[in-house]
Design a protein around this motif. Structure first.
Motif, PDB file in Angstrom:
ATOM      1  N   ARG A 110       0.811  -1.229   0.000  1.00  0.00           N
ATOM      2  CA  ARG A 110       0.000   0.000   0.000  1.00  0.00           C
ATOM      3  C   ARG A 110       0.842   1.276   0.000  1.00  0.00           C
ATOM      4  O   ARG A 110       0.300   2.376  -0.076  1.00  0.00           O
ATOM      5  CB  ARG A 110      -0.941   0.000   1.207  1.00  0.00           C
ATOM      6  N   GLU A 111       2.163   1.125   0.089  1.00  0.00           N
ATOM      7  CA  GLU A 111       3.031   2.302   0.112  1.00  0.00           C
ATOM      8  C   GLU A 111       3.073   2.959  -1.270  1.00  0.00           C
ATOM      9  O   GLU A 111       3.250   2.268  -2.283  1.00  0.00           O
ATOM     10  CB  GLU A 111       4.454   1.912   0.529  1.00  0.00           C
ATOM     11  N   PRO A 112       2.924   4.286  -1.348  1.00  0.00           N
ATOM     12  CA  PRO A 112       2.968   4.950  -2.649  1.00  0.00           C
ATOM     13  C   PRO A 112       4.350   4.896  -3.279  1.00  0.00           C
ATOM     14  O   PRO A 112       5.370   4.961  -2.590  1.00  0.00           O
ATOM     15  CB  PRO A 112       2.575   6.394  -2.315  1.00  0.00           C
ATOM     16  N   GLY A 113       4.370   4.744  -4.604  1.00  0.00           N
ATOM     17  CA  GLY A 113       5.626   4.799  -5.340  1.00  0.00           C
ATOM     18  C   GLY A 113       6.450   3.540  -5.301  1.00  0.00           C
ATOM     19  O   GLY A 113       7.568   3.518  -5.806  1.00  0.00           O
ATOM     20  N   ILE A 114       5.920   2.468  -4.695  1.00  0.00           N
ATOM     21  CA  ILE A 114       6.661   1.208  -4.623  1.00  0.00           C
ATOM     22  C   ILE A 114       5.817   0.108  -5.271  1.00  0.00           C
ATOM     23  O   ILE A 114       4.640  -0.059  -4.945  1.00  0.00           O
ATOM     24  CB  ILE A 114       6.983   0.819  -3.170  1.00  0.00           C
ATOM     25  N   ARG A 115       6.438  -0.607  -6.169  1.00  0.00           N
ATOM     26  CA  ARG A 115       5.779  -1.768  -6.780  1.00  0.00           C
ATOM     27  C   ARG A 115       6.338  -3.026  -6.117  1.00  0.00           C
ATOM     28  O   ARG A 115       7.559  -3.221  -6.068  1.00  0.00           O
ATOM     29  CB  ARG A 115       6.046  -1.789  -8.288  1.00  0.00           C
TER      30      ARG A 115
END
Length: 202
Positions: A110-115
């Motif tokens: 759910r962290e933004p900017g991490i796939r």
């Protein structure tokens, strides 16, 4: 009882040591493993010849039957690992630490900017990985089924779970060994984001 019978018997102290030493060795090993699990320290960063190099070339099929809602979860290839920070988690359904770590992977997704993507390592049968993720949740945007372990070997994996951080340039920037926990989550997230900044600065 003859003198020979007495001679053949090991002394009482020696017999006691033969029983006690293995028990003490096992207890010491168990204590070390328990303390490492409970310490809240960052997963160890082990030296890896792959850090600073492009991800090895691979193409893995999807885990059969794995879906999020009605959408099939795609497989994974090295060509997919460019454009943003990608965290690759190598896991297996038979890996007990992977089950402990899994809730933190759901959080990391759910962290933004991490796939977050996965490599499903050496499952005993094709359906095992699907059942594991269906039961615990699917944190991955893509999962490759590494049935023979070849892709993991090329990454230098020697045990699961292991996690690699790949920069937007497709270069491996960090290797995390051990499980994510609530205690070490923040510092691991800092390491992941730092790896992305290193790649952007180049």
């Amino acid at each position: 009882m003859t003198g020979d019978d007495l001679t053949d018997r090991p002394p009482p102290v020696r017999r006691s040591l033969l029983l006690v030493v293995p028990v003490l060795a096992f207890a010491a090993l168990a204590a070390v493993l328990f303390l490492r699990l409970r310490s809240g320290a960052d997963p160890a960063a082990l030296p890896s010849a792959m850090i600073g190099k492009p991800v090895p070339s691979f193409s893995l099929p999807a885990v059969p039957g794995l879906k999020v809602g009605d959408a099939p979860v795609p497989g994974l290839s090295s060509a997919d690992l460019k454009g943003q920070i990608t965290v690759i988690n190598v896991f297996a359904s038979w890996c007990a630490p992977c089950q402990v770590e899994h809730p933190m992977l759901m959080r990391l997704a759910r962290e933004p900017g991490i796939r977050l993507v996965g490599i499903d390592y050496k499952e005993p049968n094709p359906a095992a990985g699907q059942r594991f993720l269906a039961r615990h949740g699917v944190p991955f945007s893509a999962v490759g089924a590494d049935a023979d372990g070849r892709a993991a070997i090329d990454f230098g994996v020697y045990g699961v779970p292991e996690t690699f951080v790949v920069g937007p340039d497709g270069v491996i920037r960090d290797k995390l060994v051990g499980i994510l926990t609530p205690d070490n989550y923040a510092s691991v997230l800092t390491r992941i984001r730092a790896a992305g900044k290193v790649a952007e600065a180049r």
